[in-house]
Design a protein around this motif. Structure first.
Motif, PDB file in Angstrom:
ATOM      1  N   THR A   9       0.859  -1.269   0.087  1.00 42.17           N
ATOM      2  CA  THR A   9       0.021   0.052  -0.255  1.00 42.17           C
ATOM      3  C   THR A   9       0.798   1.270  -0.119  1.00 42.17           C
ATOM      4  N   TRP A  11       3.493   4.330  -1.405  1.00 40.75           N
ATOM      5  CA  TRP A  11       3.258   5.506  -2.598  1.00 40.75           C
ATOM      6  C   TRP A  11       3.322   4.968  -3.797  1.00 40.75           C
ATOM      7  N   HIS A  13       2.735   1.896  -5.059  1.00 41.29           N
ATOM      8  CA  HIS A  13       1.703   0.946  -5.473  1.00 41.29           C
ATOM      9  C   HIS A  13       0.584   2.051  -5.784  1.00 41.29           C
ATOM     10  N   ARG A  14       0.262   2.843  -4.866  1.00 43.01           N
ATOM     11  CA  ARG A  14      -0.727   3.730  -5.015  1.00 43.01           C
ATOM     12  C   ARG A  14      -0.882   4.759  -6.464  1.00 43.01           C
ATOM     13  N   LYS A  20       3.511   6.160 -13.550  1.00 45.49           N
ATOM     14  CA  LYS A  20       4.610   5.410 -13.227  1.00 45.49           C
ATOM     15  C   LYS A  20       5.201   4.770 -14.269  1.00 45.49           C
ATOM     16  N   SER A 112       5.308  -3.335  -8.754  1.00 43.79           N
ATOM     17  CA  SER A 112       3.959  -2.366  -7.905  1.00 43.79           C
ATOM     18  C   SER A 112       2.789  -2.313  -8.665  1.00 43.79           C
ATOM     19  N   THR A 113       2.571  -2.915  -9.715  1.00 49.49           N
ATOM     20  CA  THR A 113       1.686  -2.592 -10.640  1.00 49.49           C
ATOM     21  C   THR A 113       0.921  -3.914 -11.174  1.00 49.49           C
TER      22      THR A 113
END
Length: 201
Positions: A9, A11, A13-14, A20, A112-113
């Motif tokens: 969770t 930064w 990943h958000r 990104k 992260s995506t």
């Protein structure tokens, strides 16, 4: 479909997939453009900082980084050896460092995506190509499949090596090439059947 995604969770990943992708691509290109000097080898600290500070947790981020470096071990060996033979020590260290750093930075995208978010972002980014007759959806799917299939092949190669060791054999390219090819073709068949079942041809 195998995914490199690590749930978290933080930064990174958000952050939306499109920005990104653009940010990490720019960072990777900047790393690749650095000069071939001893100082450039310090760029290897960048992935260390990014993985540790990505919001996955320092320990978890460093474990993911270590796994990524291990996955690149042959790239490191081949790149360093070739550069050392033809260019010398300083360019070999600098060039290998920036190649590895760039690859590790780019690797943060699938880490992260989620695959679905990556596919949507690529499809939106490729939308202008529709004017040239390119189907953005199919092109995005092709790129996403390529990204997610690379770790599958690496996993299959590791399984072949483990099987050779379990039989008391020393892993070798000559003995492992055919089993790896068969496993890769089986994976391609399964993937093709899955896509066909979803109406994608």
């Amino acid at each position: 479909m195998l995914s490199l995604y690590v749930p978290a969770t933080g930064w990174l990943h958000r952050m939306p997939a499109g920005p990104k992708l653009a940010m990490l691509a720019l960072v990777a290109m900047a790393v690749a453009a650095l000069p071939s000097t001893w100082v450039t080898a310090m760029v290897l600290l960048l992935p260390l900082v990014l993985y540790a500070g990505s919001g996955m947790g320092v320990g978890r981020g460093l474990r993911v980084l270590a796994e990524s470096v291990w996955g690149l071990r042959w790239v490191i060996v081949v790149t360093a050896a070739g550069q050392l033979i033809f260019l010398g020590l300083e360019p070999a260290v600098a060039n290998t460092g920036r190649v590895v750093a760039a690859l590790l930075v780019v690797n943060l995208v699938p880490v992260s995506t989620p695959v679905s978010a990556l596919l949507d972002a690529l499809e939106r980014g490729l939308a202008p190509l529709a004017r040239c007759g390119v189907d953005p959806g199919r092109a995005a799917l092709l790129l996403t499949l390529t990204i997610t299939t690379i770790p599958v092949i690496a996993r299959l190669a590791a399984e072949v090596r483990d099987a050779q060791r379990a039989r008391g054999l020393r892993p070798s390219l000559r003995r492992g090439a055919l089993p790896l090819l068969v496993s890769a073709l089986r994976h391609a068949d399964d993937l093709g059947e899955g896509l066909a079942a979803r109406g994608i041809r």
